[in-house]
Write an enzyme that holds these catalytic residues in place. Structure first.
Site, PDB file in Angstrom:
ATOM      1  CD1 TRP A 130       2.621 -37.815  33.101  1.00 15.15           C
ATOM      2  CD2 TRP A 130       3.364 -36.371  31.545  1.00 15.15           C
ATOM      3  NE1 TRP A 130       2.262 -38.300  31.846  1.00 15.15           N
ATOM      4  CE2 TRP A 130       2.701 -37.436  30.884  1.00 15.15           C
ATOM      5  CE3 TRP A 130       3.903 -35.342  30.772  1.00 15.15           C
ATOM      6  CZ2 TRP A 130       2.572 -37.505  29.492  1.00 15.15           C
ATOM      7  CZ3 TRP A 130       3.778 -35.407  29.382  1.00 15.15           C
ATOM      8  CH2 TRP A 130       3.111 -36.478  28.758  1.00 15.15           C
ATOM      9  CD  GLU A 132      -0.148 -39.177  20.822  1.00 16.24           C
ATOM     10  OE1 GLU A 132      -1.090 -38.489  21.238  1.00 16.24           O
ATOM     11  OE2 GLU A 132       0.035 -40.363  21.170  1.00 16.24           O
ATOM     12  CD  GLU A 172      -4.455 -39.217  23.951  1.00 17.64           C
ATOM     13  OE1 GLU A 172      -3.501 -38.907  23.238  1.00 17.64           O
ATOM     14  OE2 GLU A 172      -4.662 -40.369  24.343  1.00 17.64           O
ATOM     15  CG  HIS A 188       0.242 -38.036  24.811  1.00 15.41           C
ATOM     16  ND1 HIS A 188      -0.699 -39.008  24.620  1.00 15.41           N
ATOM     17  CD2 HIS A 188       0.408 -37.924  26.162  1.00 15.41           C
ATOM     18  CE1 HIS A 188      -1.098 -39.480  25.793  1.00 15.41           C
ATOM     19  NE2 HIS A 188      -0.439 -38.823  26.744  1.00 15.41           N
ATOM     20  CD  GLU A 220      -6.477 -43.794  24.101  1.00 15.62           C
ATOM     21  OE1 GLU A 220      -5.240 -43.805  24.273  1.00 15.62           O
ATOM     22  OE2 GLU A 220      -7.146 -42.749  24.077  1.00 15.62           O
ATOM     23  CB  THR A 263      -1.328 -45.023  21.017  1.00 16.88           C
ATOM     24  OG1 THR A 263      -2.438 -45.161  21.895  1.00 16.88           O
ATOM     25  CG2 THR A 263      -1.783 -44.445  19.699  1.00 16.88           C
ATOM     26  CG  ASP A 287      -0.751 -40.034  29.988  1.00 14.19           C
ATOM     27  OD1 ASP A 287      -0.566 -40.312  31.187  1.00 14.19           O
ATOM     28  OD2 ASP A 287      -0.707 -38.870  29.529  1.00 14.19           O
ATOM     29  CD  GLU A 288      -1.539 -42.707  24.145  1.00 15.36           C
ATOM     30  OE1 GLU A 288      -2.733 -42.536  24.444  1.00 15.36           O
ATOM     31  OE2 GLU A 288      -0.934 -41.987  23.323  1.00 15.36           O
ATOM     32  CG  HIS A 336      -6.139 -42.187  27.803  1.00 15.40           C
ATOM     33  ND1 HIS A 336      -5.371 -41.355  27.018  1.00 15.40           N
ATOM     34  CD2 HIS A 336      -6.289 -41.537  28.985  1.00 15.40           C
ATOM     35  CE1 HIS A 336      -5.079 -40.260  27.696  1.00 15.40           C
ATOM     36  NE2 HIS A 336      -5.616 -40.351  28.893  1.00 15.40           N
TER      37      HIS A 336
HETATM   38 FE   LIG Z   1      -4.414 -42.035  23.490  1.00 19.86          FE
HETATM   39 FE   LIG Z   2      -1.698 -39.961  22.853  1.00 16.23          FE
END
Ligand SMILES: [Fe+2]
Ligand SMILES: [Fe+2]
Length: 332
Positions: free
Chosen positions: A39, A82, A117, A120, A170, A173, A202-203, A206
């Site tokens: 995305w 971010e 990252e 974000h 991670e 977040t 995503d976090e 990660h």
């Molecule tokens: Fe992250």
């Molecule tokens: Fe992030």
């Protein structure tokens, strides 16, 4: 999974890192998304070339009108955090065992992780710009300050401690973006909820990656990894926005107010700090790792007792009442 039998007899961090990096293509394939199909911020924002652009912005602004003050503070603090990504990348690139010139090793992970990252801050920044509620110039000044003021995990160049730090952050977040997503929905803002939700996902991915790096190190170098985990927790895992400030303030002056707002909204609390610590102790099987040296056994004892100790302290914490403090990031 470590299957190779070339593990050094007395592992040192650099060798362990180089050994793990042999599996980099697999690591990247498992934990990061293919760029062409990932995305992108524009997927979740009004399209400026569309005839509906103005109407879309009006709808977006309408959805943002009722977001409470504390929520805006937390959202903007998260964006600035971010946006300070250059600090985190340069910090991690400097770890022992990361060779900048080695295109296939850890620098590959760092670059590809940074690239993911980076979306974000981009997405959230553009969103709040359109919201009509943010003093963008002041937010940008705080961002420039946060990058200029730097970042220090306390782990120096030690990859073991830094991977504990990144695993923890991670997860932190993930929690905070997930909760801002839930709250946005409660405030009637479905689009912002979706935005925070995709970032939270995503976090989490990660977090799984960084946790797996620590698990692999535990297989190769258990005593040193145990001591490093304890050392990181003894220093406390600082928040990346610890130096947050507004124009005219001293370094770090805005951080407590931002973090108190997050605590009030239950977006990120001291209980979360304890829960994350407990989940890492459990997921890394700290209780059942064998063959440890005496100092590592001591480190294990310390880690096993941490969640209960934190819980006692955070029970005494309580509600943080709003102080007379004004964020210049919010226009209305
Ligand atoms: Fe992250
Ligand atoms: Fe992030």
């Amino acid at each position: 999974m470590i299957s190779d039998n070339t593990i050094p007899m007395k592992p040192v961090r650099k060798e362990v890192m180089h050994f793990l990096a042999k599996d980099m293509d697999n690591i990247v394939g498992t934990y990061l998304k293919d760029i062409d199909n990932n995305w992108q911020p524009s997927d979740l924002l009004p399209v400026s070339s569309s005839d509906n652009f103005i109407a879309d912005i009006r709808a977006l602004q309408q959805e943002c009108r009722e977001l409470p003050y504390d929520y805006m503070v937390v959202l903007i603090g998260d964006i600035i955090t971010e946006e300070a990504l250059p600090s985190y990348e340069s910090w991690l690139m400097d770890m022992e065992g990361v060779e900048k010139s080695d295109t296939g090793g850890w620098s590959k992970w760092m670059r590809l992780w940074t690239a993911e990252e980076n979306r974000h801050g981009d997405l959230l920044n553009k969103y709040v710009y359109l919201s009509g509620r943010v003093n963008m110039r002041q937010m940008e000044i705080s961002t420039q300050y946060l990058i200029a003021d730097g970042f220090d995990t306390g782990a120096a160049r030690d990859p073991y401690q830094n991977f504990v730090y990144t695993s923890f952050q991670e997860l932190a977040t993930n929690i905070s973006h997930r909760r801002t997503a839930t709250l946005a929905k409660q405030y009637g803002n479905g689009q912002l909820s979706k935005i925070c939700g995709v970032i939270a996902a995503d976090e989490l991915r990660h977090a799984k990656a960084y946790k797996s790096f620590v698990s692999s190190i535990f297989e190769i170098d258990p005593s040193e990894m145990m001591i490093a985990f304890a050392a990181m927790m003894r220093k406390k895992v600082i928040m990346p926005a610890q130096f947050l400030r507004q124009q005219g303030e001293k370094i770090g002056a805005a951080f407590t107010h931002f973090s108190d707002a997050a605590q009030r909204l239950n977006v990120y609390t001291s209980t979360d700090y304890t829960d994350i610590t407990e989940s890492l102790v459990k997921d890394w099987n700290i209780a059942s790792i064998t063959g440890l040296t005496d100092p590592a056994e001591k480190a294990r004892d310390y880690l096993m007792g941490l969640p209960a100790r934190f819980r006692k302290i955070s029970d005494r914490g309580g509600f943080k009442a709003p102080l007379a403090y004004e964020f210049n990031w919010i226009t209305r």
